[in-house]
Enzyme design. Structure first.
Site, short mmCIF file in Angstrom:
data_model
loop_
_atom_site.label_atom_id
_atom_site.label_comp_id
_atom_site.label_asym_id
_atom_site.label_seq_id
_atom_site.Cartn_x
_atom_site.Cartn_y
_atom_site.Cartn_z
N CYS A 1 1.51 20.78 -10.28
CA CYS A 1 0.04 20.76 -10.19
C CYS A 1 -0.42 19.33 -9.88
CB CYS A 1 -0.58 21.28 -11.47
SG CYS A 1 -0.23 23.01 -11.80
N ARG B 1 0.84 -1.20 0.00
CA ARG B 1 0.00 0.00 0.00
C ARG B 1 0.87 1.26 0.00
NH1 ARG B 1 -2.70 -3.63 3.54
NH2 ARG B 1 -1.63 -2.73 5.36
#
Length: 276
Positions: A157, A137
């Site tokens: 961004c 994970r």
């Protein structure tokens, strides 16, 4: 109809009808004539694209498929910050005197870090985990590195991609702090959809969902009339993505490894101003 068109229309109508305007605030971006570039925005937009069903490219207007892949490969495969290594001029406005965007985007992905298994950059670490520990994970990237922000031509961004494997299906979450809906939204969606396909192919996995989380989804003031025109254009079915099945190495993909079959769209016959 293309699902990407449906998502874009819903997002833009929500922003226009229910968004917050920053017209009274002092904003950083400027138009070419020096005027402040104000926006109307929505916070926390989340879109989900099932890449196993269709390729999420808009047909309301053309998304430059080859150019957006070129930029994605420049960042993720070349790990470059040199604008001369791009086949377009989209980063020219942010280049420094050395022709780079500083310690941004591809530069951060190429920096090596120490792990228990050895030295890896972020991309190679993700590839290593997908092959050796797909249940992890912790398969993710992060290029919003605070100590280097002052040396970046533009703060990232789209700053983080988290991959997650369920059985033999690869899913991903793209986190984005800011999104110019007209110029960049579908551009980024297409880029990361292709990137997801690349990771899946070389890892022997099937591609699943791309979840796109946008903190500040905005439409610039001078873009609003264009957006209103575009969302009323005809909508076509999504094209079929064709991937060169002879490529099985992440660094062997090229722009020509990908093509679209049956891509129909409405031509936009006006120039879109870009705020800097």
């Amino acid at each position: 109809m293309s699902y990407a068109d449906k998502v874009f229309i819903e997002n833009c109508l929500d922003i226009i009808n229910n968004g917050y305007s920053d017209s009274e605030l002092d904003v950083r971006p400027r138009w070419e004539d020096g005027a402040p570039a104000h926006t109307i925005k929505k916070f926390g937009v989340v879109n989900r694209y099932d890449l196993s069903k269709e390729f999420p490219i808009m047909t309301l207007r053309r998304t430059a498929f080859k150019s957006c892949i070129d930029e994605m490969l420049w960042i993720w495969q070349k790990k470059s910050n040199k604008v001369s290594e791009l086949n377009s001029h989209i980063w020219d406005s942010w280049a420094d005197e050395n022709g780079t965007i500083g310690k941004a985007y591809g530069y951060q992905l190429g920096v090596k870090h120490k792990y228990k298994e050895g030295m890896f950059d972020q991309v190679d670490r993700m590839l290593f985990e997908l092959k050796n520990n797909p249940a992890s994970r912790r398969i993710m990237s992060n290029i919003f590195v605070h100590q280097d922000l002052h040396e970046m031509g533009l703060y990232p961004c789209a700053y983080s991609l988290t991959l997650n494997v369920s059985g033999n299906v690869l899913n991903g979450i793209l986190n984005q702090r800011s999104q110019d809906m007209l110029t960049a939204n579908n551009w980024n969606v297409c880029q990361y959809a292709i990137l997801m396909h690349m990771f899946a192919v070389v890892s022997g996995l099937k591609v699943g969902e791309l979840v796109h989380v946008i903190a500040d989804a905005h439409i610039y003031d001078r873009h609003i009339p264009i957006v209103k025109e575009i969302i009323n254009n005809p909508i076509f079915d999504a094209p079929k993505l064709i991937i060169d099945d002879s490529v099985n190495d992440f660094y062997s993909f090229t722009i020509d490894s990908f093509s679209l079959e049956g891509y129909n769209y409405t031509k936009l016959d006006k120039k879109i101003p870009v705020a800097i």
